[in-house]
Design an enzyme around this catalytic site. Structure first.
Site, PDB file in Angstrom:
ATOM      1  CG  ASN A   1      -1.848   1.172   1.277  1.00 46.71           C
ATOM      2  OD1 ASN A   1      -1.945   1.941   0.335  1.00 46.71           O
ATOM      3  ND2 ASN A   1      -2.544   1.321   2.407  1.00 46.71           N
TER       4      ASN A   1
ATOM      5  CD  GLU B   1      -3.405   5.479   6.725  1.00 49.18           C
ATOM      6  OE1 GLU B   1      -2.336   5.225   7.312  1.00 49.18           O
ATOM      7  OE2 GLU B   1      -3.567   5.334   5.495  1.00 49.18           O
TER       8      GLU B   1
ATOM      9  CB  SER C   1       5.477  -1.489  11.947  1.00 47.23           C
ATOM     10  OG  SER C   1       5.001  -0.180  12.223  1.00 47.23           O
TER      11      SER C   1
END
Length: 318
Positions: free
Chosen positions: A74, A160, A274
């Site tokens: 992404n 998000e 992460s």
């Protein structure tokens, strides 16, 4: 390619020492004589399938599901024409393992550039799509337009979009249903905030988000579930392999109990938060982790290739 960005988690959580990072999603009962570690093991054994319950044979793949390993990149709102040209060149020359489905999601304005220059080995995804057919919806991108330029997938329900844009579970479910009905694959994101994990609500939140998809979608044939704990996205605070496995196993059990055993087996459940070239191999060893959705590390071609090739960690000797 060096990219500097501000993560959603840092904006939402503010300063924190992540003291609850390794806390179990469940509250454990320490009233008996067992040590905390023993209590945790007993608790997990009673609620989740442990990898020790599946005896592997030599050279088998440690996956609870039957789907092919899946890695998505992404790129979010990052990149320029020049930097993306360099990234595509790196990906085109990378040596990638064969037994992995690979997808990248460039920003909308670069989808056509990437589609026309990237190797066919890697499929193209959008980062969002509209809830229905295109029309008078300023700023939106329709599924039909994405298909027209050759996109095969779309990322929906990312944190998000949920926590900054304000999309709710039902709206996301409807978007997924429409994309699937028109032939796009859906990378269906779910995940909890830090305060929800620390309050022991990880499973409640994830199950609620998963149910919204289940209530809306016509089929699970072309869905990949991406578990992305919000507190781990872009913060450098990756969930431990045990934490990720715990949630992935619970999600697969939810699918088995609420959809079907076949869907639970076939649906790939990937981890995001992460993920990088240094931790992907250990995460990939967990049997319910079927791949990754990668953010920042997917902007670096060689490192993204390392993550893709972590599929080799699935192969174990008896």
């Amino acid at each position: 390619m060096a990219v500097t960005s501000t993560s959603l988690a840092s904006q939402l959580a503010g300063p924190t020492n992540f003291s609850g990072l390794r806390r179990s999603c469940f509250k454990l009962d320490h009233s008996n004589s067992l040590s905390p570690t023993q209590s945790l093991f007993q608790h997990l054994h009673s609620h989740l399938r442990l990898s020790s319950s599946r005896k592997g044979s030599r050279a088998v793949v440690t996956m609870a599901g039957t789907g092919k390993f899946f890695v998505g990149g992404n790129w979010k709102c990052n990149g320029t024409k020049d930097s993306i040209t360099k990234l595509v060149s790196d990906l085109n020359t990378a040596k990638l393992e064969d037994d992995v489905d690979v997808v990248v999601a460039p920003p909308f304005v670069y989808l056509d550039q990437v589609k026309n220059s990237l190797t066919d080995r890697i499929e193209i995804s959008a980062q969002n799509s509209w809830v229905g057919k295109g029309g008078a919806f300023t700023g939106e991108i329709s599924v039909e337009q994405l298909k027209d330029i050759g996109a095969k997938w779309v990322i929906l329900g990312h944190s998000e979009r949920r926590h900054v844009i304000g999309e709710d579970d039902q709206f996301i479910g409807k978007k997924a249903a429409y994309a699937l009905s028109e032939g796009l694959g859906v990378i269906a994101c779910i995940g909890e905030l830090l305060e929800e994990r620390e309050a022991g609500k990880t499973f409640d939140v994830c199950f609620q988000q998963l149910k919204a998809y289940a209530d809306a979608v016509p089929s699970w044939d072309n869905i990949v579930i991406a578990y992305e704990p919000v507190w781990a996205i872009g913060t450098g605070k990756v969930a431990s392999p045990e934490q990720a496995q715990e949630v992935h196993a619970a999600l697969r059990d939810w699918l088995k109990n609420n959809v079907s055993a076949e869907v639970a087996s076939k649906t790939r459940i990937i981890y995001g938060g992460s993920v990088n070239g240094g931790n992907s191999a250990e995460l990939a060893k967990k049997e319910d982790i079927d791949g990754f959705l990668v953010g920042g590390a997917s902007l670096k071609g060689p490192e993204f290739a390392t993550i893709i090739n972590s599929v080799t960690s699935k192969k174990v000797a008896a």
